[in-house]
Structures are given as structure tokens and as C-alpha cells.
Design a protein around this motif. Structure first.
Motif, short mmCIF file in Angstrom:
data_model
loop_
_atom_site.label_atom_id
_atom_site.label_comp_id
_atom_site.label_asym_id
_atom_site.label_seq_id
_atom_site.Cartn_x
_atom_site.Cartn_y
_atom_site.Cartn_z
N ARG A 1 -2.73 14.27 0.06
CA ARG A 1 -3.72 13.69 0.91
C ARG A 1 -3.06 12.74 1.73
NH1 ARG A 1 -7.71 12.00 -3.45
NH2 ARG A 1 -6.58 13.03 -5.07
N ILE A 2 -2.37 11.82 1.39
CA ILE A 2 -1.58 10.77 2.00
C ILE A 2 -0.52 11.19 3.20
CG2 ILE A 2 0.32 8.85 1.97
CD1 ILE A 2 -1.10 8.25 -0.82
N LEU A 3 0.27 12.57 2.67
CA LEU A 3 1.02 13.22 3.64
C LEU A 3 0.22 13.61 4.68
CD1 LEU A 3 3.75 14.90 1.64
CD2 LEU A 3 4.11 12.86 3.24
N ALA A 4 -1.15 14.11 4.63
CA ALA A 4 -1.83 14.67 5.62
C ALA A 4 -2.30 13.89 6.88
CB ALA A 4 -3.19 15.52 4.99
N VAL A 5 -2.56 12.61 6.09
CA VAL A 5 -3.16 11.64 7.28
C VAL A 5 -1.73 11.15 7.95
CG1 VAL A 5 -3.90 9.12 7.57
CG2 VAL A 5 -4.94 10.73 6.01
N ALA A 6 -0.64 10.81 7.48
CA ALA A 6 0.53 10.53 8.13
C ALA A 6 1.07 11.57 9.17
CB ALA A 6 1.72 10.23 7.10
N ASP A 7 1.25 12.91 8.48
CA ASP A 7 1.47 14.07 9.32
C ASP A 7 0.59 14.27 10.62
OD1 ASP A 7 3.17 16.28 10.11
OD2 ASP A 7 1.73 17.56 9.10
N CYS B 1 -12.33 12.18 11.24
CA CYS B 1 -12.11 13.24 10.47
C CYS B 1 -12.06 12.63 8.79
CB CYS B 1 -10.95 14.00 10.52
SG CYS B 1 -10.97 14.81 12.54
N ALA B 2 -12.38 11.63 8.72
CA ALA B 2 -12.49 11.06 7.31
C ALA B 2 -13.50 11.86 6.61
CB ALA B 2 -12.69 9.46 7.14
N GLY B 3 -13.45 12.36 5.40
CA GLY B 3 -14.37 13.04 4.67
C GLY B 3 -14.40 14.58 4.76
N SER B 4 -13.96 15.19 6.07
CA SER B 4 -13.81 16.43 6.28
C SER B 4 -12.36 16.78 6.04
CB SER B 4 -14.32 16.67 7.57
OG SER B 4 -13.70 16.04 8.53
N GLN B 5 -11.54 16.40 7.00
CA GLN B 5 -10.12 16.69 7.04
C GLN B 5 -9.38 15.66 6.04
OE1 GLN B 5 -8.07 17.26 10.82
NE2 GLN B 5 -6.29 17.64 9.86
N PHE B 6 -9.88 14.88 6.07
CA PHE B 6 -8.90 13.49 5.17
C PHE B 6 -9.63 12.88 4.20
CE2 PHE B 6 -7.32 13.43 9.99
CZ PHE B 6 -6.21 14.17 9.69
N ASP B 7 -9.02 12.47 3.26
CA ASP B 7 -9.86 11.54 2.12
C ASP B 7 -10.05 10.27 2.66
OD1 ASP B 7 -10.11 10.03 -0.16
OD2 ASP B 7 -8.40 10.83 -1.25
N PRO B 8 -11.38 9.81 2.46
CA PRO B 8 -11.98 8.71 3.25
C PRO B 8 -10.84 7.54 2.64
CG PRO B 8 -13.61 10.17 2.33
CD PRO B 8 -12.41 10.58 1.97
#
Length: 260
Positions: A203-209, A236-243
Motif C-alpha cells: 500500500r505504501i509502494l502504491a502511493v510512492a509509485d 484517490c485516498a480511500g479508493s485507490q490508496f490507503d488513507p
């Protein structure tokens, strides 16, 4: 042993001096068999103690040096591999290094254990390793991808798992993060995983990437500004990414902005 040679010998010398002083003040502490030659007994015991500290401490220092050299080699190999991965697509120069750095900073804000932060950093360096097994024609296409080409690109996460799994123990905890870094928090990602079923590191990588990809120029679009990319991540917090991860990301960006 864990003090090393210098500190170990110093501790042994202090111990010998303390025992010697005590023995001088209290000569009756010697056993009858030692009473005739207390100085010799003390000398032999002290010499043995110091020599043991020297030998054992030296062994520990040698082991520490060997581990340090191995870690440096490991770090060097990872850096080289990351540059090789990014070289597959000329538009993603140093992308993996930047993702690894940002992901590690987010993990640090989340107060994760050092070992977990290191796994996340390594995952950032290797997250796109599956792309080495993709078509260069597709990766370097100068226009948007069609559905078939996009489906081909999506296989890079599973290919990454296949490439890294045989390595075993050293990268055991890295493999799931590489495989799942394109999972979305709401379950709309590559494999349909959602929420906390997705490893936190992924989930962290998803945001950074995603952030680094958005600010990077592509053949078919110009990269967004950091402010625009950050706004998109927040949206996109809550949808694509972990808030929770997004909040940590915002903290990292705020600190970086204050330092620049």
C-alpha cells in the motif's frame, strides 16, 4: 563477545584491576593452594582473561566487518539491478530509486520497525523487475497502450514474483510487496485485493509509485507538477490508496517542502 576487541579488552583490564585491588586488601580470599603464590595466580588469571577478551573480541570484529562488507555488496547489487530495471524503459530513469526512497520515508513516518522499512525500500528498488520480461516494443511505445498491450503490462507484477521467489530467504518478505504494489484499496486493482488484505508495504509502494509516475514525462503525456500529483493522490485516498498511507505521504512531502 558483543563488545568487540577494543571494548572487550578494556573491560577485561578493568575487571582484572578490580579483582587485584580486592585481593590486595583482602589476602585471605585466596584458597590455601594459592596462598603461597597469590601474585602468580593473579597474573595467570588476569593474562588469561585479557587474552580471551582479545581473541573473542577480534572474532566479533571480523564477523562484523564481514557482515558489513556483505551488506555493502548487497546494497550495490540492488542499486545496479534497479538501474538495469529502469533502463528497460528510457522514460523511467531512476524511477525505482526515487520510489524506494519515498516509500522508505513514508514507512518511517508510520513508525514501522527498521527491518520492515528496509524490506519496503528494497521492494521499491525491485517493484518493476517483472518489466524485464515484457515486450520492449510495448514498454517504449510512443502512444497510449491499447487493451491488449495494457493487459500485457499488467502481468509485470506476477512476473516480478516469479523472478524473485527463487531467491528465497533474503527477499522472502519483499516478494508479496512487489506482487501487490498495483492493488487498490477499494479492490479495483490488478488482482482484486482490498483494504488490509493488501500488505502494508504494498500500500505504501502504491502511493510512492503512483506519485513518481505522475510527475514523470511519458512519450504520450507531460508529467504533472508535484502539487498536481499530490492533489491527485489525496483525491484517490480511500479508493485507490490507503488513507492512512496518504496522510503519511503528505507529512513526508510537507517536510521535504520545508527543507527545500
Amino acid at each position: 563477545y558483543f563488545l568487540g576487541r577494543r571494548q572487550g579488552v578494556l573491560a577485561a583490564v578493568v575487571a582484572v584491576l578490580m579483582v587485584t585491588i580486592y585481593a590486595v586488601l583482602n589476602p585471605g580470599v585466596f584458597a590455601p593452594s594459592m596462598a603461597d603464590t597469590p601474585e602468580l595466580s593473579l597474573f595467570l588469571w588476569g593474562a588469561f582473561t585479557i587474552l580471551t577478551a582479545f581473541v573473542v573480541g577480534t572474532l566479533y570484529d571480523m564477523k562484523t566487518t564481514a557482515v558489513s562488507d556483505l551488506k555493502q555488496a548487497y546494497e550495490g547489487i540492488l542499486e545496479i539491478l534497479a538501474k538495469f530495471i529502469d533502463a528497460v524503459d528510457k522514460y523511467t530513469n531512476d524511477h525505482s530509486v526515487r520510489v524506494a526512497d519515498l516509500a522508505a520515508k513514508i514507512a518511517l513516518v508510520l513508525n514501522l520497525p527498521n527491518e520492515e522499512i528496509e524490506n519496503i525500500r528494497v521492494s521499491g528498488l525491485l517493484h518493476d523487475i517483472g518489466k524485464v520480461d515484457l515486450s520492449l516494443e510495448v514498454l517504449r511505445k510512443a502512444s497510449s497502450l491499447n487493451d491488449e498491450e495494457w493487459a500485457h503490462v499488467k502481468t509485470h507484477t506476477k512476473k516480478g514474483r516469479q523472478l524473485l521467489s527463487p531467491v528465497g530467504g533474503l527477499l522472502r518478505d519483499v516478494v508479496p510487496l512487489v506482487e501487490c504494489h498495483h492493488e487498490n484499496f477499494d479492490g479495483s486493482g490488478y488482482q482484486g485485493m482490498a483494504g488490509e488484505d493488501i500488505p502494508l508495504g504494498a500500500r505504501i509502494l502504491a502511493v510512492a509509485d503512483a506519485y513518481d509516475s505522475m510527475i514523470t514525462d511519458r512519450p504520450y503525456r507531460t508529467g504533472r507538477t508535484p502539487v498536481e500529483a499530490m492533489s491527485e493522490v489525496e483525491r484517490c485516498a480511500g479508493s485507490q490508496f490507503d488513507p492512512v498511507v496518504v496522510e503519511a505521504f503528505k507529512t513526508v512531502m510537507k517536510v521535504q517542502a520545508e527543507r527545500s
